[in-house]
Design a protein around this motif. Structure first.
Motif, PDB file in Angstrom:
ATOM      1  N   LEU A 236       0.832  -1.211   0.000  1.00  0.00           N
ATOM      2  CA  LEU A 236       0.000   0.000   0.000  1.00  0.00           C
ATOM      3  C   LEU A 236       0.861   1.254   0.000  1.00  0.00           C
ATOM      4  O   LEU A 236       0.615   2.200  -0.761  1.00  0.00           O
ATOM      5  N   GLU A 237       1.870   1.272   0.866  1.00  0.00           N
ATOM      6  CA  GLU A 237       2.732   2.458   0.937  1.00  0.00           C
ATOM      7  C   GLU A 237       3.532   2.628  -0.342  1.00  0.00           C
ATOM      8  O   GLU A 237       3.736   3.759  -0.808  1.00  0.00           O
ATOM      9  N   MET A 238       3.989   1.495  -0.909  1.00  0.00           N
ATOM     10  CA  MET A 238       4.693   1.583  -2.182  1.00  0.00           C
ATOM     11  C   MET A 238       3.762   2.151  -3.263  1.00  0.00           C
ATOM     12  O   MET A 238       4.164   2.984  -4.075  1.00  0.00           O
ATOM     13  N   GLY A 239       2.513   1.650  -3.247  1.00  0.00           N
ATOM     14  CA  GLY A 239       1.552   2.149  -4.231  1.00  0.00           C
ATOM     15  C   GLY A 239       1.275   3.631  -4.054  1.00  0.00           C
ATOM     16  O   GLY A 239       1.195   4.385  -5.042  1.00  0.00           O
ATOM     17  N   MET A 240       1.119   4.073  -2.773  1.00  0.00           N
ATOM     18  CA  MET A 240       0.866   5.498  -2.527  1.00  0.00           C
ATOM     19  C   MET A 240       2.070   6.346  -2.909  1.00  0.00           C
ATOM     20  O   MET A 240       1.926   7.415  -3.525  1.00  0.00           O
ATOM     21  N   GLN A 550       7.976  -1.059  -9.602  1.00  0.00           N
ATOM     22  CA  GLN A 550       7.026  -1.862  -8.825  1.00  0.00           C
ATOM     23  C   GLN A 550       5.683  -1.934  -9.567  1.00  0.00           C
ATOM     24  O   GLN A 550       5.221  -0.944 -10.128  1.00  0.00           O
ATOM     25  N   PRO A 551       5.035  -3.119  -9.548  1.00  0.00           N
ATOM     26  CA  PRO A 551       3.752  -3.244 -10.267  1.00  0.00           C
ATOM     27  C   PRO A 551       2.581  -2.624  -9.524  1.00  0.00           C
ATOM     28  O   PRO A 551       1.467  -2.593 -10.035  1.00  0.00           O
ATOM     29  N   LEU A 552       2.817  -2.144  -8.291  1.00  0.00           N
ATOM     30  CA  LEU A 552       1.722  -1.646  -7.461  1.00  0.00           C
ATOM     31  C   LEU A 552       1.470  -0.169  -7.725  1.00  0.00           C
ATOM     32  O   LEU A 552       2.395   0.593  -8.024  1.00  0.00           O
ATOM     33  N   LYS A 553       0.194   0.232  -7.578  1.00  0.00           N
ATOM     34  CA  LYS A 553      -0.171   1.637  -7.700  1.00  0.00           C
ATOM     35  C   LYS A 553      -1.492   1.852  -6.973  1.00  0.00           C
ATOM     36  O   LYS A 553      -2.435   1.085  -7.133  1.00  0.00           O
ATOM     37  N   ASN A 556      -6.812   4.817  -5.291  1.00  0.00           N
ATOM     38  CA  ASN A 556      -7.554   5.700  -4.390  1.00  0.00           C
ATOM     39  C   ASN A 556      -6.682   5.961  -3.169  1.00  0.00           C
ATOM     40  O   ASN A 556      -6.534   5.111  -2.291  1.00  0.00           O
ATOM     41  N   MET A 557      -6.083   7.141  -3.105  1.00  0.00           N
ATOM     42  CA  MET A 557      -5.131   7.457  -2.039  1.00  0.00           C
ATOM     43  C   MET A 557      -5.796   7.420  -0.673  1.00  0.00           C
ATOM     44  O   MET A 557      -5.246   6.879   0.294  1.00  0.00           O
ATOM     45  N   ALA A 558      -6.975   7.993  -0.540  1.00  0.00           N
ATOM     46  CA  ALA A 558      -7.644   8.064   0.765  1.00  0.00           C
ATOM     47  C   ALA A 558      -7.978   6.668   1.266  1.00  0.00           C
ATOM     48  O   ALA A 558      -7.758   6.333   2.434  1.00  0.00           O
ATOM     49  N   ARG A 559      -8.502   5.827   0.367  1.00  0.00           N
ATOM     50  CA  ARG A 559      -8.860   4.472   0.776  1.00  0.00           C
ATOM     51  C   ARG A 559      -7.607   3.667   1.133  1.00  0.00           C
ATOM     52  O   ARG A 559      -7.601   2.904   2.106  1.00  0.00           O
ATOM     53  N   SER A 560      -6.549   3.828   0.364  1.00  0.00           N
ATOM     54  CA  SER A 560      -5.297   3.121   0.653  1.00  0.00           C
ATOM     55  C   SER A 560      -4.714   3.566   1.978  1.00  0.00           C
ATOM     56  O   SER A 560      -4.216   2.759   2.772  1.00  0.00           O
ATOM     57  N   ARG A 561      -4.774   4.883   2.235  1.00  0.00           N
ATOM     58  CA  ARG A 561      -4.243   5.402   3.507  1.00  0.00           C
ATOM     59  C   ARG A 561      -5.036   4.846   4.682  1.00  0.00           C
ATOM     60  O   ARG A 561      -4.461   4.454   5.710  1.00  0.00           O
ATOM     61  N   LYS A 562      -6.355   4.806   4.554  1.00  0.00           N
ATOM     62  CA  LYS A 562      -7.197   4.286   5.635  1.00  0.00           C
ATOM     63  C   LYS A 562      -6.909   2.806   5.868  1.00  0.00           C
ATOM     64  O   LYS A 562      -6.775   2.355   7.012  1.00  0.00           O
ATOM     65  N   GLU A 563      -6.794   2.036   4.775  1.00  0.00           N
ATOM     66  CA  GLU A 563      -6.509   0.606   4.922  1.00  0.00           C
ATOM     67  C   GLU A 563      -5.149   0.378   5.571  1.00  0.00           C
ATOM     68  O   GLU A 563      -4.998  -0.490   6.438  1.00  0.00           O
ATOM     69  N   ALA A 564      -4.154   1.173   5.201  1.00  0.00           N
ATOM     70  CA  ALA A 564      -2.818   1.037   5.792  1.00  0.00           C
ATOM     71  C   ALA A 564      -2.853   1.312   7.290  1.00  0.00           C
ATOM     72  O   ALA A 564      -2.221   0.594   8.078  1.00  0.00           O
TER      73      ALA A 564
END
Length: 767
Positions: A236-240, A550-553, A556-564
């Protein structure tokens, strides 16, 4: 036929003694090969039987009684009056193994044993150190051993005859080769005991490892979840980070493109193009900002939904609190209203009294104006004092002149009237104040009454209201949804405008001022990008290129931040975590599987060993029965030859004992105990020869077995051993000249020096 006659396949070449008992010097006995009889003769006490002891010693005899000593060091030459004692004794047996009869790759095999003063022994095969077990294994199944009938003394012949039937069985088992089965059975039983012990240890170990596996399995499961969360957080952090870097790079790329265009068109700037360009930038930024706001509103909507759910559980409590507070307010207002009413009643009672006093004062003033000495109630003391003063003044005035007194009296009356008027004015002012205060209190009472009515209505509404969830959060949720639709609509409008602008022909960027602004924006974005890259490098050790690979991206930044954040909370709940438990569990699981397999193998081995013991017992029983048949037949034949027509019988009695019955020629069947000494010896020799005929041995050592025979029986005995010498190498210790005559080689042993044996040899074929 199972027990066929064996052709000799090996023979004893020589026996070498040094320091063994009375043989202080090195002595070597050379023997005839491939059969023949070697006789060892000499007077009593010269050390003949020490030669037999040397054979037993070299073959690993551990029984001191068989070696005729009390302890092993006693076999070492103890010294004489002329010689010092030696520190070791050694005996060497050398065999010809050109036929390969012994299981060793040598044509000549030597077996040596050394013993030292401390009681320790060394064994050597062909000058190579070995174990006693190796010596015994070398001669296994050859018929040459300390326990076999290859070495027979006179005492052993007597023991065969004197032993009980069940004890006599052991000699027959030696002939039948049962000893190898018993040895093998003992080894199998030892293995079985070891197997049982190993099973117990494996069982305990299996239980212990099983308990460890259960504990480590739980730790490993926890560690796996922890690692999965850690990897997910990392992704998630890599994607963000990747999205953040890509957004910055996209912006930088756009600015760089605009700067390049500005530089190319620096001299052809137009206001319209600049305005369109700026508008597009603003639209893009506004679209980006709207997207962020939309994402933020999505999160707020989720939070509002959660709060609405939680509000349903607390709204009833708030309603009860509000009702209680309103009741308290009403109670306070009622108390205040009651107090104001009390003050109003006091004022209403005070005003009539004041009006009455005012009327009285007005009437007194009127009376005072008409009378000389007014009698105003309540002022008698004051008027009396005034009259006294006036009389005094009049008296003085008359004394001076007769007119002044009346004038003063007239002035005093005016002052008194003025005083009453002043008092009346005060009453009137107080009346006015009281009236004003009464009006104010009444207004305040009306206001309190209205407030109480309003609060009561509100209380009635609260008590009659239901527990509804149409709270501020619900309103806010609706507002958020409306705002979300507005933002989406605004974003679509901006996108349409931007698309329209993008479709227009590219305008020209205005001059140096716009270029400077773009360069400032570029520097700012590059600074942000540098900070992000430094953070990525410090936290994850990644350069920009590896990050972008990295293949990750994060879409949705807000959703990724909340999940992290939620995953990090779960990660902290799992701590502490034994990350080595995964590997340890796999190892212990593998070990547990190995132990299970070992346990199964041991169970199978135990079953196989039990089966092998049963097979060995069955094989030994079968061989014993067949051997008994052959030995009984051979014994009958030899006994009949030695006793010239006699008969002999061997049979197995109950309890597995061996019973021997004989019938010498011309006599009835007798038990062995009823025979004469010579008959007993000859019967024993017949049994011995039956053993040798049944199971020929490459070597047979006889120690004075012919001592009890008469001359005729010795002749028969000599004839028989001569026949056997064609197949078996015979070494006999004897005093009998008939036996000596049958020998091929004679070794004489004497003691020229007291306590030291000396050997003299004679080969009769040369004589």
């Amino acid at each position: 036929m199972l027990f066929c006659v064996k052709i000799q396949k090996m023979f004893l070449k020589s026996l070498i003694l040094r320091g063994f008992k009375t043989f202080a010097d090195k002595v070597e006995f050379d023997f005839l090969g491939k059969g023949g009889i070697t006789a060892i003769v000499g007077p009593n006490g010269c050390g003949k039987s020490n030669v037999v002891d040397a054979f037993r010693f070299a073959l690993g005899e551990a029984n001191f009684r068989e070696l005729r000593v009390n302890s092993l060091p006693e076999v070492i030459f103890a010294g004489t009056a002329r010689r010092k004692p030696l520190s070791l004794a050694e005996v060497t047996l050398i065999f010809d193994n050109s036929s390969g009869f012994l299981p060793i790759d040598y044509t000549e095999v030597s077996a040596k044993r050394k013993t030292f003063k401390d009681g320790t022994s060394e064994f050597l095969i062909n000058q190579q150190a070995c174990r006693l077990k190796d010596i015994r294994s070398l001669f296994l199944d050859t018929g040459i051993s300390c326990e076999s009938l290859s070495i027979i003394g006179q005492g052993r012949v007597d023991a065969i005859l004197a032993s009980r039937p069940e004890e006599r069985r052991a000699f027959f088992e030696e002939v039948a080769g049962i000893h190898k089965y018993k040895t093998r059975k003992l080894e199998v039983e030892r293995k079985l005991i070891l197997c049982e012990q190993n099973l117990l240890r494996i069982s305990d170990l299996k239980i212990e490892i099983g308990e460890q596996a259960i504990m480590l399995e739980a730790q490993a499961r926890k560690a796996r979840e922890y690692n999965e969360i850690r990897l997910r957080v990392h992704d998630l952090e890599m994607g963000m980070f990747k999205k953040q870097v890509l957004d910055l790079l996209l912006k930088i790329e756009g600015i760089e493109e605009r700067i390049a265009g500005l530089k190319q068109q620096a001299n052809e700037v137009s206001g319209k193009t600049r305005k369109i360009s700026e508008e597009k930038i603003q639209l893009k930024e506004k679209i980006k900002r709207l997207e962020d706001e939309i994402e933020s509103i999505y999160l707020k909507i989720e939070e509002a939904k959660e709060k609405i759910k939680s509000e349903q559980s607390s709204i009833l409590i708030e309603r009860e609190r509000a009702i209680f507070a309103e009741k308290n307010k009403i109670r306070d207002i009622v108390e205040e209203e009651r107090f104001i009413k009390y003050e109003i009643s006091k004022l209403e009672n005070t005003i009539p009294e004041l009006l009455l006093k005012k009327d009285k004062i007005k009437s007194r003033i009127a009376e005072w104006s008409q009378s000389e000495v007014p009698e105003i109630e309540g002022l008698k003391s004051l008027i009396g004092l005034g009259l006294k003063i006036i009389e005094r003044i009049n008296f003085l005035a008359v004394a001076l002149n007769g007119k002044e007194g009346i004038a003063l009296r007239s002035q005093s009356e005016d002052k008194i009237v003025e005083m009453f008027r002043s008092e009346l004015k005060k009453f009137e002012e107080e009346e006015t104040l009281l009236n004003d205060n009464l009006k104010s209190k009444k207004k305040e009472a009306e206001k309190l009454k209205r407030s109480a009515a309003e609060l009561k209505n509100k209380l009635d509404m609260l008590e009659a209201s239901e527990c509804r969830t149409d709270s501020d959060e619900l309103k806010m949720l609706g507002e958020l949804l409306e705002m979300l639709e507005k933002l989406k609509s605004e974003k679509n409008n901006c996108r349409q405008i931007l698309d329209g602008l993008e479709a227009q022909p590219a305008g020209q960027i205005s001059g140096a001022e716009d270029l400077m602004k773009e360069e400032v924006s570029l520097a700012k974005l590059q600074g942000e990008l540098l900070q992000v890259e430094e953070r990525i490098k410090s936290e994850y050790g990644l350069e920009r290129e590896k990050l972008l690979a990295q293949p990750l991206k994060a879409e949705n930044m807000a959703r990724s931040r909340k999940e992290a954040e939620e995953l990090k909370v779960r990660q902290r709940e799992l701590e502490p975590v034994n990350l080595l438990a995964i590997e340890e569990y796999e190892k212990i699981k593998e070990r547990h599987t190995f132990i299970e397999n070992q346990y199964a193998d041991l169970v199978s081995a135990r079953e196989n060993l039990n089966n092998l013991i049963a097979e060995l017992d069955a094989k030994a029983d079968e061989d014993f029965k067949k051997t008994m048949e052959v030995v009984a037949r051979n014994f009958s034949e030899i006994f009949a030859s030695l006793f010239e027509g006699g008969e002999a019988l061997i049979e197995v009695v109950q309890n597995e004992g061996i019973e021997i019955s004989v019938c010498p020629s011309g006599r009835k069947w007798l038990n062995l105990s009823l025979l004469s000494g010579g008959e007993r010896s000859l019967t024993a020799i017949a049994l011995l020869l039956a053993f040798l005929k049944t199971q020929p041995s490459p070597l047979c050592i006889l120690d004075e077995v012919d001592a009890a025979l008469d001359e005729a029986n010795v002749s028969r005995f000599a004839r028989f051993i001569s026949e056997f010498s064609n197949k078996t190498q015979i070494l006999i210790i004897t005093h009998n000249k008939r036996t000596i005559e049958a020998a091929d080689v004679i070794y004489g042993i004497t003691m020229e020096e007291p306590g030291v044996s000396k050997v003299v040899s004679m080969r009769l074929e040369k004589v």
